[in-house]
Design a protein around this motif. Structure first.
Motif, short mmCIF file in Angstrom:
data_model
loop_
_atom_site.label_atom_id
_atom_site.label_comp_id
_atom_site.label_asym_id
_atom_site.label_seq_id
_atom_site.Cartn_x
_atom_site.Cartn_y
_atom_site.Cartn_z
N ALA A 69 14.75 -10.12 47.19
CA ALA A 69 13.35 -10.15 47.58
C ALA A 69 12.62 -8.90 47.12
O ALA A 69 13.16 -7.79 47.21
N PRO A 70 11.37 -9.05 46.66
CA PRO A 70 10.60 -7.88 46.23
C PRO A 70 10.07 -7.05 47.40
O PRO A 70 9.54 -5.97 47.19
N VAL A 124 14.40 -15.93 49.77
CA VAL A 124 15.41 -15.90 48.69
C VAL A 124 16.59 -16.78 49.01
O VAL A 124 16.94 -16.94 50.17
N PRO A 125 17.21 -17.38 48.01
CA PRO A 125 16.76 -17.40 46.62
C PRO A 125 15.61 -18.41 46.43
O PRO A 125 15.51 -19.39 47.15
N TYR A 126 14.77 -18.13 45.43
CA TYR A 126 13.69 -19.05 45.09
C TYR A 126 13.44 -19.00 43.58
O TYR A 126 13.81 -18.02 42.92
N ALA A 127 12.84 -20.06 43.07
CA ALA A 127 12.57 -20.15 41.64
C ALA A 127 11.09 -19.89 41.38
O ALA A 127 10.23 -20.43 42.08
N VAL A 128 10.82 -19.07 40.39
CA VAL A 128 9.46 -18.81 39.91
C VAL A 128 9.43 -19.28 38.46
O VAL A 128 10.34 -18.97 37.68
N ALA A 129 8.38 -20.03 38.11
CA ALA A 129 8.35 -20.62 36.78
C ALA A 129 6.98 -20.57 36.14
O ALA A 129 5.96 -20.47 36.82
N LEU A 130 6.99 -20.68 34.83
CA LEU A 130 5.78 -20.93 34.05
C LEU A 130 5.79 -22.43 33.76
O LEU A 130 6.77 -22.96 33.22
N ASN A 165 6.02 -21.48 42.13
CA ASN A 165 7.38 -21.72 42.60
C ASN A 165 7.82 -23.13 42.23
O ASN A 165 7.00 -24.03 42.07
N ILE A 166 9.14 -23.29 42.09
CA ILE A 166 9.74 -24.61 41.88
C ILE A 166 10.60 -24.90 43.10
O ILE A 166 11.41 -24.07 43.51
N VAL A 167 10.39 -26.07 43.69
CA VAL A 167 11.25 -26.50 44.80
C VAL A 167 12.27 -27.48 44.23
O VAL A 167 12.05 -28.07 43.19
N ASN A 168 13.40 -27.64 44.92
CA ASN A 168 14.48 -28.52 44.45
C ASN A 168 14.91 -28.11 43.05
O ASN A 168 14.99 -28.92 42.14
N TYR A 169 15.21 -26.82 42.89
CA TYR A 169 15.42 -26.26 41.56
C TYR A 169 16.88 -26.22 41.11
O TYR A 169 17.19 -25.69 40.04
#
Length: 137
Positions: free
Chosen positions: A71-72, A80-86, A98-102
């Motif tokens: 975590a920042p 955490v954990p979590y997904a950050v995406a473009l 964020n992406i869920v179900n990643y």
């Protein structure tokens, strides 16, 4: 600890209001037609201030992502954990979300928008994978 909410100002208010209604709104320039994301006061292409919000389909493609394991800050410890995406929207703009179900994501995967509700009831845009059958995963 409570997750910090995004700053809302006159330029971003309509974007966040759309999220509360589970609509993904992006600014479109009335002068040149460019779709602008992130919300801004002037078009990124022609610098016109004739911007209006239009609803997007919510469909996109995964351009890139990372899984955050550390975590920042303390307010994100429980996330955490979590997904950050473009995410490249079908209509063109690229968003950071964020992406869920990643667990099974990969570059180029089709995604669909969803809205995550914070502890305070505020809705944030996110994305989830779409299966081969077109269903959210």
């Amino acid at each position: 600890m409570i997750r910090p909410l995004p700053p809302i100002d006159p330029v971003t208010k309509e974007f966040w209001d759309g999220c509360q209604q589970e609509k993904l709104l992006i600014q479109k320039c009335g002068s040149c037609g460019t779709l602008n994301f992130y919300p801004r006061a002037l078009c990124k292409k022609c610098h016109s201030d004739h911007l209006e919000y239009v609803e997007m389909s919510g469909r996109g493609t995964l351009y890139s992502y990372t899984i955050v394991h550390r975590a920042p800050g303390k307010t994100f410890d429980s996330q955490v954990p979590y997904a950050v995406a473009l995410v490249d929207l079908e209509e063109g703009p690229r968003l950071l979300a964020n992406i869920v179900n990643y667990s099974q994501i990969g570059i180029g995967m089709k995604l669909s928008s969803v809205f995550l509700t914070t502890e305070e009831g505020f809705k944030l845009p996110a994305f989830t994978p779409v299966s081969e059958k077109g269903e959210e995963g």
